[in-house]
Scaffold this motif. Structure first.
Motif, mmCIF file in Angstrom:
data_model
loop_
_atom_site.group_PDB
_atom_site.id
_atom_site.type_symbol
_atom_site.label_atom_id
_atom_site.label_comp_id
_atom_site.label_asym_id
_atom_site.label_seq_id
_atom_site.Cartn_x
_atom_site.Cartn_y
_atom_site.Cartn_z
ATOM 1 N N LEU C 402 0.836 -1.201 0.000
ATOM 2 C CA LEU C 402 0.000 0.000 0.000
ATOM 3 C C LEU C 402 0.868 1.246 0.000
ATOM 4 C CD1 LEU C 402 -2.746 -0.886 2.663
ATOM 5 C CD2 LEU C 402 -3.031 -0.763 0.185
ATOM 6 N N GLN C 406 -2.868 5.340 0.008
ATOM 7 C CA GLN C 406 -3.852 4.258 0.031
ATOM 8 C C GLN C 406 -4.134 3.805 1.452
ATOM 9 O OE1 GLN C 406 -1.729 1.630 -2.688
ATOM 10 N NE2 GLN C 406 -3.357 1.840 -4.218
ATOM 11 N N TYR C 409 -6.268 6.344 3.262
ATOM 12 C CA TYR C 409 -7.640 6.256 2.764
ATOM 13 C C TYR C 409 -8.392 5.103 3.416
ATOM 14 C CZ TYR C 409 -11.675 5.547 -0.150
ATOM 15 O OH TYR C 409 -12.962 5.373 -0.575
ATOM 16 N N LEU C 410 -7.733 3.960 3.464
ATOM 17 C CA LEU C 410 -8.395 2.766 3.997
ATOM 18 C C LEU C 410 -8.794 2.937 5.457
ATOM 19 C CD1 LEU C 410 -6.594 -0.397 2.597
ATOM 20 C CD2 LEU C 410 -8.978 0.286 2.299
ATOM 21 N N ASN C 411 -8.131 3.863 6.150
ATOM 22 C CA ASN C 411 -8.431 4.047 7.564
ATOM 23 C C ASN C 411 -9.174 5.335 7.842
ATOM 24 O OD1 ASN C 411 -7.160 1.639 8.816
ATOM 25 N ND2 ASN C 411 -5.450 2.414 7.625
ATOM 26 N N SER C 412 -9.834 5.854 6.841
ATOM 27 C CA SER C 412 -10.541 7.118 7.011
ATOM 28 C C SER C 412 -12.044 6.916 6.828
ATOM 29 C CB SER C 412 -10.012 8.111 5.976
ATOM 30 O OG SER C 412 -11.041 8.965 5.534
ATOM 31 N N TRP C 413 -12.824 7.758 7.458
ATOM 32 C CA TRP C 413 -14.273 7.623 7.284
ATOM 33 C C TRP C 413 -14.880 8.820 6.558
ATOM 34 C CZ3 TRP C 413 -17.547 11.334 9.436
ATOM 35 C CH2 TRP C 413 -16.956 12.207 10.378
ATOM 36 N N GLU C 414 -14.069 9.861 6.365
ATOM 37 C CA GLU C 414 -14.659 11.069 5.814
ATOM 38 C C GLU C 414 -14.734 11.100 4.289
ATOM 39 O OE1 GLU C 414 -14.001 14.864 8.435
ATOM 40 O OE2 GLU C 414 -12.380 13.442 8.791
ATOM 41 N N GLY C 416 -15.534 10.130 0.606
ATOM 42 C CA GLY C 416 -16.785 9.459 0.227
ATOM 43 C C GLY C 416 -16.883 9.083 -1.236
ATOM 44 N N THR C 417 -18.070 8.914 -1.673
ATOM 45 C CA THR C 417 -18.384 8.443 -3.015
ATOM 46 C C THR C 417 -17.720 9.283 -4.102
ATOM 47 O OG1 THR C 417 -20.489 7.700 -2.176
ATOM 48 C CG2 THR C 417 -20.282 7.851 -4.545
ATOM 49 N N ASP D 127 -22.521 6.114 3.842
ATOM 50 C CA ASP D 127 -22.691 7.493 3.399
ATOM 51 C C ASP D 127 -23.685 8.278 4.253
ATOM 52 O OD1 ASP D 127 -20.822 7.279 1.405
ATOM 53 O OD2 ASP D 127 -22.285 6.688 -0.129
ATOM 54 N N HIS D 133 -22.876 12.540 10.629
ATOM 55 C CA HIS D 133 -21.804 12.902 11.552
ATOM 56 C C HIS D 133 -21.025 14.133 11.099
ATOM 57 C CE1 HIS D 133 -22.699 8.904 13.156
ATOM 58 N NE2 HIS D 133 -22.026 9.242 14.244
ATOM 59 N N LYS D 134 -21.125 14.471 9.822
ATOM 60 C CA LYS D 134 -20.407 15.655 9.327
ATOM 61 C C LYS D 134 -21.320 16.872 9.263
ATOM 62 C CE LYS D 134 -18.343 14.046 5.524
ATOM 63 N NZ LYS D 134 -17.502 13.938 4.319
ATOM 64 N N ILE D 155 -15.372 -0.731 7.363
ATOM 65 C CA ILE D 155 -14.036 -0.147 7.597
ATOM 66 C C ILE D 155 -14.175 1.338 7.968
ATOM 67 C CG2 ILE D 155 -11.862 0.482 6.467
ATOM 68 C CD1 ILE D 155 -12.102 -2.146 4.861
ATOM 69 N N ARG D 156 -15.034 2.036 7.241
ATOM 70 C CA ARG D 156 -15.228 3.466 7.541
ATOM 71 C C ARG D 156 -15.821 3.665 8.949
ATOM 72 N NH1 ARG D 156 -18.480 6.551 2.996
ATOM 73 N NH2 ARG D 156 -17.403 8.390 3.788
ATOM 74 N N ALA D 159 -13.243 3.192 11.521
ATOM 75 C CA ALA D 159 -12.365 4.366 11.579
ATOM 76 C C ALA D 159 -13.049 5.486 12.367
ATOM 77 C CB ALA D 159 -12.028 4.829 10.159
ATOM 78 N N LEU D 160 -14.324 5.706 12.079
ATOM 79 C CA LEU D 160 -15.085 6.741 12.782
ATOM 80 C C LEU D 160 -15.145 6.431 14.279
ATOM 81 C CD1 LEU D 160 -17.042 9.215 12.624
ATOM 82 C CD2 LEU D 160 -18.883 7.623 12.109
ATOM 83 N N GLY D 270 -11.589 -2.123 -2.230
ATOM 84 C CA GLY D 270 -12.167 -1.304 -1.175
ATOM 85 C C GLY D 270 -11.333 -0.059 -0.910
ATOM 86 N N GLY D 271 -10.202 0.071 -1.590
ATOM 87 C CA GLY D 271 -9.331 1.223 -1.378
ATOM 88 C C GLY D 271 -9.313 2.146 -2.584
ATOM 89 N N PHE D 295 -16.208 2.299 -4.267
ATOM 90 C CA PHE D 295 -16.270 3.621 -4.879
ATOM 91 C C PHE D 295 -15.522 3.677 -6.211
ATOM 92 C CE2 PHE D 295 -16.675 4.894 -0.271
ATOM 93 C CZ PHE D 295 -18.017 5.193 -0.365
#
Lengths: 417, 417, 417, 417
Positions: C402, C406, C409-414, C416-417, D127, D133-134, D155-156, D159-160, D270-271, D295
Motif C-alpha cells: 500500500l 492508500q 484512505y483505507l483508515n478514514s471515514w470522511e 466518500g463516493t 454514506d 456525523h459531518k 471499515i469506515r 475508523a469513525l 475497497g481502497g 467507490f
C-alpha cells in the motif's frame, strides 16, 4: 437501393459497435486487406441469410471489399441488431431484417433476398437453399455455389443431397475445425449462459442446469455452466457422447429423469421436441427453459401453450406459463435462440474464425466451382492451419515447429523403443 | 510351458489385483461371458506385446476364454507388474516380462513371443509388427491380422503401409472413439498426474505445469493438472490444437519460452526430442521432467546426460542431474512412461473400453480377414455404440432414444424455421 | 541413546527423501538458518508426537539446530515412514515409531517419549497432553508450554481448558492462517485423493465422491475431487458450511441419502461415526470408504465388522467386507488416515508453512511462557504475514504494498463516493 | 408523499421484476410473513441508502410489513433501476433516486432522505452515517441505531468509531457469515463478469483477467473468470491472501507487472488508486478496466483523463481513451460498479441472505438498542444458522444433525486414538 430495416438513424451506433467487434477479429481483418487488393469476388451476386449482428457486419464488409454485390436477410426473427442493419445499409449493403419481425415479414425478407438472383448463397441453417430448391427453382441455374454455417444446416444439406436433389456445390463452413471446435463450443458456451443470465438475473451456482444434447454446443455450455458453479446434468441420445459427458464431470441421465431435477434447461440438439409435453408435466415449479440449438422447435412450445391455464411476460424475454396445478414454467425468448435473443450472440473473437472460413469459402467456390459437382464440401485443412496461426499471432501467442528430424521420425516405422 | 517372469510366488497377490480391476471392467466381463460360449478364437495363436498390468490380465483371460492360445511380452521394460505376470503364468498363459529388465532381455522376450508364430498380433506401439517386418519376415506368412492399441503405433503402421510394406490387415483399436477419447484423455490425465505425485510427492497447486503436445493425452493431462490447481502451459506444433488449448484455459507458448517457466514438464507428443538439450539449458533449478507419450525418446535423455556433471537417484523413479552451473534437473522414471513406471497405468475403468475394443477387434479379424487387404482398419461405429451403451448401463446411467418423429426430422431438409 | 525403530539400515534412503522434501520447504529452511545462529531453544527438553515423515524430519532438524533436545514418537500407528525414522536416529534424534505397530507398542512409544520429562510438548491431536493430564501428572510441573498441530487437537484442548484442567499454555498452531488455510485445505485435498488412488487405482472421473464434513479439509478434498472429474456430494452438520458447499458447486444432502449414491466416501469431520452402521446398510455394492480426519473412529469400523460375513485384504490398504446380502464394502487403511497410510501425507510445500509455525511457536513459548497463563493461544498475525511473504518470494512471486495515500484512505471515514 | 424518480409509468414493469426476484428470496419471504404479524418496527422512521434494485424492493416491502416508515435513496448514481423506483413509490414508499443522476442530484437525494429524521439508518458504504456525523449532527439525537451492508462501509465505521466519534450502535450486516461469504463472493463473482460481458460482449476464454484485491469479492470474481476459461492473475497487498490465490490456481504478481499482461482488469480492493496512472502507461492496446469495489476511486480515472488525447463512448458503458502513443484503454461504467452499472447487480438468491440479515438487524436494534453503546456490532451466530437453514430447505437440500454421542465426543478431551 431496396432494403427494409427498423431505423436508419441507428447507423452511427451500429458503426461504433461493428468497429468494436472488429478489434477482436484479426483474422477477418487480414483477409479483408488481401481481398481489397485481389478482389476475388468482383461483380459476384451474393445472397446471405445470417444473424444480422456486429460480427456479421464485418463479414459483409470483407465480402464487399472482395468486390461482391451482396444482399442480406436475417436467419432468425429475433436475432437482428437494428443498429447494425442501419449501419450496413448506410455502407451501401442492402439489408432485409427487423428485430422481432413477424413470421410473414421474415419470409418476405428472405424472399426479397433470394430474388436478387444470387450466384453464391450463404446460409445459417440452409433456409436460402431450401427456398431455392422448393419455391424458386428457376433461380437455381445462376448459382455456382454456396456456404453453410451451422451443424443443423449441414445435416439438412446432406439430407437434400442424399435425395439427389442438391443442385450446386456447398462448402460446409461448419465442418472446418476452426469453426465448429470454437464457435459452437466456446461461443455457444459463453453466449447462451450470457443470454440466460441477462433474461433472468438468476444466480447460476447452486442451480441444477440440464444440457440436452452433448455435441460441440452442449459441451461448451455444460462446461461453462459448471464453471459458474452449477450442478450439471447432460441428456444425450448417442451413448459415446453420453459417456464423454460423464468423464467430463457431468451427471448423465435420460430427460425423463432429468426433467424432474433441473432448475434451468437448455436444448442444443439440432433436432425437435427435446423438451416435450411429458417433460413439462414433471418439471419443478419455477423451472426455466431455453433453446440454443438452431430452430425454436427444439422445445415443444405448442404443447406448453396447450397445457397452460395462463401466460404472461414477467420480464423481457421471460414468459411465465401457469400449469393446471399451479406450477409455473418460464420459457425464455419464446424458445428461439437465447444467445441471440436476450444477448448479443457469439462474441466477435470466435466469429472471427467462423467468418474467416465463410470469406475463404467464398473465394474457394470462385476458384473451384467449375470443377465441383453438386455436394457438400469441406475447406482444405491448410485453411484451418492458416486461420489458427493468424489468430494465435494476434493473441500474442507462439507455437512450435517440428524440426526436420522430428518430422522424419513421426513418419517412420522403423525407429523403435 | 515356456515363460520368463520374476517370481511365481507373487501369483496370489496378482490374482487379487486382477480381480479388483475386473470389478471396474463390466464391458470386458460381458464380452468374456459371450466369448466363453462362442469361442470365436478357438485354437488361434496370438502374440501380444502389451503393458503387463492387472487390466491386461483381464484382456488375456477374455482372449483365453475365446479359445485363443496366447503368449504375451511387455511393451515397455518398466511397466510390468510382476505379480500380474505370475498370476497369468499360473492361469496357464505364458508371459515373458520382468519389471526393470534390461534392453537385451526386453528384446529377447519380444523375440520369444514373436517366435511362437502367431496368426494374430496384438501391439502397443507396433513393436511386434516392426520386428516381424524387419527381422522375422519368414513368420509373416501365417499372420492373418493384428490389432494396435496406441496413437504412436497407428502412425508407425501408416508409415509402413505408406511404403507399401505392410503385410497384413491391422485394426487400429486406437481409432475407436471408445478408445482414444477415453483411455488417452481421462486415463492418461489421471494416471500421469498420479505417477508424478507418487514419484515426487510434490504439491501440484501453485506449480507451473507444462504439457508438451495437446492431442487427446495432452488434453487430459492439462485438464487434470488444472483441476489440481496448477498454472498450466501448453506447447503444440499444430496451431488449431494450440488455439483449442487457449480456449480451454491454458497458456500457450513455444517450448523455447515455456522451458524457462515450468516447474513440471510432461511430454505427450508421440514424437522425439520434445524436450531437448537447449530446453534443459534454460530450465529453472529444480525442474521436474517426465514423459507419458509412447517412447522414452520424447525427452532427449542423452543430451541431459552429456550436459550434467553428476547424476544420482534421490527417490524411487527420481534421478537428479546436476548441470555445470549447479542447477538441478530431475528426470522421472528415466524418461519412460511415468504412469506405468511410477504408478499402475491407466485405471481399469478406461482400460475396460480399450480392451473391449481389442477383444472385439480379434473377433472382427477372425470373421473378416479373408476379405481384408493389408492396411489399417477401424472397427465399425456400432461397436463404439455398443461398448458405450454397456458401460453406461453398468455405471447406472441412462440415455435418451430418438423418437421416430425426431429421427425423421433430423434426416429431413424440408422442415424449416 | 534410547530409541525404537524398524531398521537403521534405511537411514540413507531416509536422508535423501528428507533432503528432497527440504527443497520444497524454503520457509523452514530460512528459520533453521536463523535458529542455528540464535539457538532459541538451547538445552530445552522437547517431546513431540507427530507423523514421522520426511517433512517432520526437517522440523526436527530445525528444532535441533535451535538447540532443543528432542524426542519424537508417532501420532498414528500407520503413518510412520521407517526410512525417515532411521535417518533421524542416525542424526542423533531419538525416535519411537514403527510403521504398522500394534496399539500396545504405539502407547508404549508415546509413554517412552513423555517419560523423557519434557519442558515443551508438541502434539498432533493432543495425545501427549492427554497422557500428561491423565496418567503422568507428576511430569506436568516441568512443562512450560506446548504446541498443537490439528483442528481436532485444538478442540480437545479447549474442552480440557473448559473444565479448568489445562496445566500450561499451548499455542494452537492450527489457528495460524498459514496453517489451516493451506495445510488442511490444499494439503489434505491432494494427499487424500492421492492416498485413495494409490490404494485403489480407481478412475475418479465418473464416480460419485461423498465428502463428509466441509471444514477446511473437506473443502480441499471436494475441490480436488471435482478437479479430477468426480460428481461431488457434501454432507455437513453446519448449515452455513452446507450452503457454502452448494455455492462451491457441490450437491448437498444428508448422509442418510448420500450413503445410497456414493462410490467413494471420505470422512473429514474431526468427530465420530460420520459413517455409521445404518449407512453401510444402504451403500451400493463396491462402495469405497476412507478417512482423512484425525482418528479412525470417524468410520464405525466395529459396526462394519459386526455386519459382515467375511473380510479379506484384496490389495494393500484395501479390506473387502462382504455383507450378508452379498454386497461388498471396501475399507481403506483400516479407517486410519488414508493420506498417511496409503500415500506419503501432505506434500512438503504445505508442511513448510505448518512446521514454520511450529518452530516459531516453540520460540514464542520460550520468550513468553512466564507471562502466559494456562490456555490456548494463537501466534500473532505478523507471523502469518512473515511466513507467507517468505513463501511467495521463494516461489518467485511478488505482491503489492500500500502507498501511504492508500493506507490513509483505507483508515478514514470522511472520504466518500 | 415527497419523492423524486424518473417515471411513475414504469411501476408495473418494476412490480413484475420485483416479484420475479422474490421467487428467489425465500428467506426474506419467511421473515416478511412473520414481520407482518409481529410488526417489530411499528412506527419507526428508517432512512436507507441502498442500490435501488429489484432485490432492495423486497427488503423495503419486508421493512414496511414490519411497520417501518421508510425512505430510500440510491447509494450509487448509476445503480438505480428506474422501474423499481417507480414500483416502490406506487407501493407508498418514498424514493429519491434516478439512474445516471449527476453528483449534485445524488447528494440532494441523500440529503432529502436523511432530513426525514430517521431513528434507524441503513447504509451501503456508510454514506448516511458520514453525512449525519459531518453535516447534520443535529439529527443524531433521534437515531437509535443503524445497519451497514458492505466491507468498505464497515471499515469506515470502525475508523469513525476509532476516533471516538460514532454516535450510535450499528450492526455490521457485512460481518454475518451468510452475508460476506455469499453475497461478496458468489454474488460479486457472477454479477461482475455479467457486467463486463454485457458492456463489451468479449469472449472471456483466452483472455488474461487481472483481479486486484483477493478479499471475498476478489475470490469470487477470479474463480468465476477461471470458470469461464480465462487465464487469471491476482494482485494483493496481504501476502497470506496472495498465497491463497496461488493455491487456488491463479498467478500472483505485483500490479506493476500485471498491468503489462492483462486484457481485462477488475478492482475489488475497497481502497483507492488500485489502478493508477503508472499502470495505464504500461497497459496493452485495448485493455479493458472496470471496478466492482465500492467507490469509483479504485481506478484513478482522473489520471487516465489527463493522460489521454481523446475520449469517446464506443458502446453503452464503454469509454475509449486514446493515449498519446495511440494505444487505447477502455474504461467501463466510468469506473463505477460494473455489476450495477452495466448489469442488474447481485442475483436475488444471494441478496436474499444479505437482506435477511438487514431485516433481522433492524429487529435486533429495536430490541437491544437501549443496552448497546455506540460501536460496531455483529449479529449473533444463531442468526446465520437460521438463515442458512431456511435457505437450504427452500433449495430442497438437507443437512445432518449431530447425535448426542457425536456432540459429546466433539466436546471431550479424554477420548483418544
Amino acid at each position: 437501393m431496396d432494403y427494409d430495416i427498423r431505423d436508419i438513424g441507428l447507423a452511427e451506433k451500429g458503426r461504433l459497435r461493428a468497429e468494436w467487434a472488429e478489434r477482436e477479429m484479426p483474422v477477418l481483418r487480414t483477409i479483408k486487406e488481401r481481398f481489397a487488393k485481389e478482389k476475388p469476388l468482383e461483380g459476384i451476386k451474393l445472397a446471405g441469410c445470417l444473424h444480422i449482428t456486429a460480427e456479421t457486419a464485418n463479414l459483409a464488409h470483407t465480402l464487399a471489399a472482395a468486390g461482391a454485390d451482396l444482399t442480406l436477410c436475417a436467419s432468425n426473427p429475433l436475432s437482428t441488431q437494428d443498429d447494425i442493419a442501419a449501419h450496413l445499409v448506410e455502407s451501401g449493403i442492402p439489408i432485409f431484417a427487423i428485430k422481432d419481425e413477424d413470421e410473414k415479414t421474415y419470409f418476405d425478407h428472405m424472399s426479397a433476398t433470394v430474388d436478387t438472383g444470387p450466384q453464391i448463397t450463404m446460409d445459417d441453417g440452409a433456409d436460402v437453399v431450401a427456398m431455392l430448391h422448393k419455391d424458386k427453382t428457376h433461380l437455381l441455374k445462376d448459382v455456382i455455389g454456396g456456404m453453410e454455417e451451422t451443424t443443423t444446416g449441414v445435416i439438412r444439406l446432406k439430407a437434400l443431397h442424399g435425395e439427389g436433389k442438391l443442385a450446386y456445390p456447398i462448402v460446409a463452413v461448419n465442418d472446418s475445425q476452426t469453426k465448429h471446435m470454437f464457435d459452437n463450443r466456446y461461443g455457444t458456451g459463453q453466449s447462451s449462459l450470457d443470454g440466460i443470465i441477462r433474461a433472468t438475473n438468476l444466480l447460476i451456482t447452486g442451480k441444477t442446469v440440464v444440457t440436452i444434447g452433448y455435441g460441440w454446443c452442449g459441451k461448451g455450455f455444460a462446461m461453462r455452466a459448471k464453471g459458474m458453479g452449477a450442478h450439471t446434468i447432460v441428456c444425450e441420445v448417442d451413448p459415446v457422447k453420453a459417456l464423454e459427458a460423464v468423464m467430463d464431470g457431468h451427471q448423465v441421465m435420460s430427460m425423463d429423469e432429468a426433467c424432474k431435477l433441473g432448475d434451468i434447461f437448455l436444448t442444443v440438439t439440432g433436432g425437435m421436441k427435446a423438451v416435450d409435453g411429458k417433460h413439462f408435466e414433471n418439471m419443478k415449479d419455477g423451472a426455466v427453459v431455453a433453446n440454443s440449438g438452431h430452430f425454436n422447435i427444439e422445445i415443444n412450445v405448442k404443447a406448453l401453450e396447450e397445457m397452460s391455464e395462463a401466460k404472461r411476460e414477467v420480464r423481457d424475454f421471460v414468459d411465465e406459463y401457469t400449469l393446471e396445478d399451479g406450477r409455473k414454467v418460464f420459457l425464455l425468448a419464446q424458445g428461439r435462440l437465447i444467445n441471440l435473443g436476450a444477448a448479443e450472440g457469439h462474441p466477435p473473437s470466435v466469429m472471427d474464425m467462423s467468418f474467416a472460413n465463410q470469406a475463404l469459402a467464398g473465394e474457394y467456390i470462385m476458384k473451384n466451382h467449375s470443377k465441383l459437382d453438386p455436394g457438400v464440401y469441406t475447406l482444405p485443412e491448410a485453411v484451418d492451419t492458416d486461420i489458427a496461426s493468424i489468430k494465435l499471432g494476434a493473441m500474442g501467442m507462439s507455437y512450435d515447429v517440428l524440426t526436420k528430424e522430428q518430422d522424419v521420425y513421426l513418419n517412420s516405422w522403423e525407429v523403435g523403443t
